[in-house]
Design a protein around this motif. Structure first.
Motif, PDB file in Angstrom:
ATOM      1  N   VAL A  10     -11.660 -10.284   8.228  1.00  0.00           N
ATOM      2  CA  VAL A  10     -12.417  -9.989   7.004  1.00  0.00           C
ATOM      3  C   VAL A  10     -11.609  -9.229   5.962  1.00  0.00           C
ATOM      4  CG1 VAL A  10     -14.576  -9.979   8.284  1.00  0.00           C
ATOM      5  CG2 VAL A  10     -13.354  -7.828   7.929  1.00  0.00           C
ATOM      6  N   GLY A  11     -10.453  -8.663   6.357  1.00  0.00           N
ATOM      7  CA  GLY A  11      -9.635  -7.900   5.421  1.00  0.00           C
ATOM      8  C   GLY A  11      -9.807  -6.399   5.628  1.00  0.00           C
ATOM      9  N   VAL A  12      -8.964  -5.621   4.960  1.00  0.00           N
ATOM     10  CA  VAL A  12      -8.988  -4.158   5.088  1.00  0.00           C
ATOM     11  C   VAL A  12      -8.788  -3.512   3.722  1.00  0.00           C
ATOM     12  CG1 VAL A  12      -8.129  -4.133   7.471  1.00  0.00           C
ATOM     13  CG2 VAL A  12      -6.503  -4.137   5.573  1.00  0.00           C
ATOM     14  N   SER A  13      -9.139  -2.238   3.644  1.00  0.00           N
ATOM     15  CA  SER A  13      -8.893  -1.453   2.436  1.00  0.00           C
ATOM     16  C   SER A  13      -7.587  -0.684   2.623  1.00  0.00           C
ATOM     17  CB  SER A  13     -10.045  -0.479   2.170  1.00  0.00           C
ATOM     18  OG  SER A  13     -11.232  -1.182   1.876  1.00  0.00           O
ATOM     19  N   VAL A  14      -6.641  -0.882   1.710  1.00  0.00           N
ATOM     20  CA  VAL A  14      -5.322  -0.252   1.795  1.00  0.00           C
ATOM     21  C   VAL A  14      -5.188   0.790   0.683  1.00  0.00           C
ATOM     22  CG1 VAL A  14      -2.828  -0.647   1.761  1.00  0.00           C
ATOM     23  CG2 VAL A  14      -4.344  -2.355   2.772  1.00  0.00           C
ATOM     24  N   TYR A  15      -4.689   1.961   1.032  1.00  0.00           N
ATOM     25  CA  TYR A  15      -4.544   3.047   0.057  1.00  0.00           C
ATOM     26  C   TYR A  15      -3.329   2.806  -0.839  1.00  0.00           C
ATOM     27  CZ  TYR A  15      -4.164   7.749  -1.889  1.00  0.00           C
ATOM     28  OH  TYR A  15      -4.097   8.824  -2.738  1.00  0.00           O
ATOM     29  N   ASN A  16      -3.563   2.800  -2.152  1.00  0.00           N
ATOM     30  CA  ASN A  16      -2.496   2.625  -3.132  1.00  0.00           C
ATOM     31  C   ASN A  16      -2.062   4.009  -3.620  1.00  0.00           C
ATOM     32  OD1 ASN A  16      -0.974   2.183  -5.512  1.00  0.00           O
ATOM     33  ND2 ASN A  16      -1.974   0.182  -5.817  1.00  0.00           N
ATOM     34  N   MET A  17      -0.850   4.413  -3.259  1.00  0.00           N
ATOM     35  CA  MET A  17      -0.369   5.758  -3.583  1.00  0.00           C
ATOM     36  C   MET A  17      -0.177   5.960  -5.089  1.00  0.00           C
ATOM     37  SD  MET A  17       2.312   6.497  -0.466  1.00  0.00           S
ATOM     38  CE  MET A  17       2.469   8.208  -0.978  1.00  0.00           C
ATOM     39  N   LYS A  18       0.091   4.886  -5.827  1.00  0.00           N
ATOM     40  CA  LYS A  18       0.308   5.000  -7.274  1.00  0.00           C
ATOM     41  C   LYS A  18      -0.990   5.305  -8.013  1.00  0.00           C
ATOM     42  CE  LYS A  18       4.387   1.998  -7.568  1.00  0.00           C
ATOM     43  NZ  LYS A  18       4.965   0.778  -8.185  1.00  0.00           N
ATOM     44  N   THR A  19      -2.049   4.610  -7.618  1.00  0.00           N
ATOM     45  CA  THR A  19      -3.328   4.788  -8.311  1.00  0.00           C
ATOM     46  C   THR A  19      -4.233   5.800  -7.622  1.00  0.00           C
ATOM     47  OG1 THR A  19      -4.350   2.962  -7.082  1.00  0.00           O
ATOM     48  CG2 THR A  19      -3.215   2.408  -9.144  1.00  0.00           C
ATOM     49  N   GLY A  20      -3.924   6.099  -6.357  1.00  0.00           N
ATOM     50  CA  GLY A  20      -4.772   7.015  -5.603  1.00  0.00           C
ATOM     51  C   GLY A  20      -6.099   6.409  -5.210  1.00  0.00           C
ATOM     52  N   GLU A  21      -6.154   5.064  -5.168  1.00  0.00           N
ATOM     53  CA  GLU A  21      -7.391   4.379  -4.816  1.00  0.00           C
ATOM     54  C   GLU A  21      -7.144   3.412  -3.655  1.00  0.00           C
ATOM     55  OE1 GLU A  21      -8.458   2.406  -8.404  1.00  0.00           O
ATOM     56  OE2 GLU A  21      -9.401   4.174  -9.304  1.00  0.00           O
ATOM     57  N   PHE A  22      -8.236   3.044  -2.998  1.00  0.00           N
ATOM     58  CA  PHE A  22      -8.152   2.039  -1.938  1.00  0.00           C
ATOM     59  C   PHE A  22      -8.336   0.652  -2.562  1.00  0.00           C
ATOM     60  CE2 PHE A  22      -8.997   5.739   0.675  1.00  0.00           C
ATOM     61  CZ  PHE A  22      -8.217   5.492   1.808  1.00  0.00           C
ATOM     62  N   VAL A  23      -7.473  -0.257  -2.164  1.00  0.00           N
ATOM     63  CA  VAL A  23      -7.498  -1.630  -2.688  1.00  0.00           C
ATOM     64  C   VAL A  23      -7.803  -2.590  -1.545  1.00  0.00           C
ATOM     65  CG1 VAL A  23      -6.191  -3.434  -3.869  1.00  0.00           C
ATOM     66  CG2 VAL A  23      -5.811  -1.022  -4.455  1.00  0.00           C
ATOM     67  N   TYR A  24      -8.709  -3.516  -1.794  1.00  0.00           N
ATOM     68  CA  TYR A  24      -9.090  -4.485  -0.767  1.00  0.00           C
ATOM     69  C   TYR A  24      -7.986  -5.519  -0.568  1.00  0.00           C
ATOM     70  CZ  TYR A  24     -11.538  -8.404   1.484  1.00  0.00           C
ATOM     71  OH  TYR A  24     -11.890  -9.430   2.324  1.00  0.00           O
ATOM     72  N   GLN A  25      -7.537  -5.633   0.664  1.00  0.00           N
ATOM     73  CA  GLN A  25      -6.547  -6.647   1.042  1.00  0.00           C
ATOM     74  C   GLN A  25      -7.299  -7.742   1.784  1.00  0.00           C
ATOM     75  OE1 GLN A  25      -3.169  -6.338   0.250  1.00  0.00           O
ATOM     76  NE2 GLN A  25      -2.928  -8.455   0.951  1.00  0.00           N
ATOM     77  N   ALA A  26      -7.422  -8.911   1.163  1.00  0.00           N
ATOM     78  CA  ALA A  26      -8.249  -9.989   1.713  1.00  0.00           C
ATOM     79  C   ALA A  26      -7.741 -10.463   3.068  1.00  0.00           C
ATOM     80  CB  ALA A  26      -8.300 -11.154   0.732  1.00  0.00           C
TER      81      ALA A  26
END
Length: 310
Positions: free
Chosen positions: A78-94
């Motif tokens: 189903v995918g996971v949420s990956v933390y983006n260190m540049k934006t400080g947000e979690f990004v959905y990885q499909a």
């Protein structure tokens, strides 16, 4: 109407590449047009993966394949949420599920937890990751495979998961002429990528809407209910067919009628696909297994027993 012509063009194009299995191809197309999913159970090397790829190629839909193993995780599906260190947000990885045609290869090789990760996708055309709902691309269809000859290290699908599949099909070995033709095409270097798409996802959705408009009279609904109820009254089955099974049989009957060029369902349409829709949802009781009863024969007798409406 162009929807009927296009649907049969899809079927003919697949049959032109996948030789000699017209009934299997038609039943898979019925599932696609009825919004269902397919479980292919057969021995290895029979062409299950090839058939799934062929479907995606012909209707020009995105294709995803995930090879299930004991260590496959739900996040792989189903995918996971990956933390983006540049934006400080979690990004959905499909995950692999974000494709229109998903091949879940050897689904009984993975753990029940990973198998269950497909339940929401198969029922609601969406997945939920970290509390956020992500819609799936349409049309969405799961084509799962499993090998019946290998039981070591497998996790049989529970009843709830089996009930999510509209049909369970078996391709079977090709006959002599078909196998020779297949070998000749292999030597000639014929590959799936050479198949020309006959439509796109938008066209498939339009055909599905037309299928949903096929008339099902109350007498035919009553006939379907009679078959479902007979499975519930049959003592040799642990449990009978579920309401979801009835709805699947109704929708599949509409697709069958549509492919036959009609805008209404006949009892013959129901009889033609009842076995494929219902058999995998029914389990024999312990007593019936000891007495070596055949579930298919029991179900067939119930279908014959149901009174056909005039």
């Amino acid at each position: 109407m162009w929807q009927y012509e296009k649907a049969n063009e899809i079927k003919d194009s697949i049959n032109g590449f996948f030789v000699g299995k017209e009934s299997v191809v038609e039943n898979m197309l019925i599932c696609l047009l009825a919004g269902g999913h397919v479980l292919l159970e057969d021995v290895p090397g029979i062409g299950k993966t090839t058939l799934a790829k062929c479907f995606a190629q012909v209707i020009e839909c995105s294709f995803g394949r995930i090879q299930f193993t004991p260590d496959t995780l739900p996040g792989d599906v189903v995918g996971v949420s990956v933390y983006n260190m540049k934006t400080g947000e979690f990004v959905y990885q499909a995950g692999a599920v974000m494709n229109q045609i998903l091949l879940a290869d050897e689904i009984n090789r993975t753990s029940p937890k990973t198998q269950a990760s497909l339940l929401e996708a198969m029922s609601e055309n969406q997945v939920t990751v970290d509390g956020i709902v992500y819609p799936l691309p349409l049309p969405f269809m799961v084509i799962a495979t499993q090998n019946p000859v290998e039981y070591l290290g497998t996790y049989p699908l529970p009843e709830a998961q089996m009930d999510r599949f509209m049909m369970k099909l078996s391709i079977g070995y090709p006959d002599r002429e078909q196998e020779i033709k297949m070998a000749a095409e292999f030597l000639a270097g014929k590959v799936i990528s050479e198949i020309s798409p006959v439509c796109n996802a938008k066209s498939v959705e339009a055909i599905k809407k037309k299928v949903a408009e096929v008339t099902v009279k109350d007498t035919v609904l009553g006939y379907i209910e009679d078959i479902i109820n007979l499975t519930r009254e049959e003592k040799r089955f642990v449990i009978g067919a579920s309401p979801r099974a009835m709805l699947a049989l109704v929708r599949a009957s509409q697709a069958k009628a549509f492919l036959d060029g009609r805008d209404y369902v006949k009892p013959d349409d129901v009889k033609a696909i009842a076995m494929q829709v219902l058999l995998h949802r029914l389990s024999l009781s312990s007593k019936a297994e000891i007495e070596k009863e055949d579930a298919a024969k029991i179900l067939n007798s119930l279908i014959i027993k149901a009174k056909i409406p005039v």
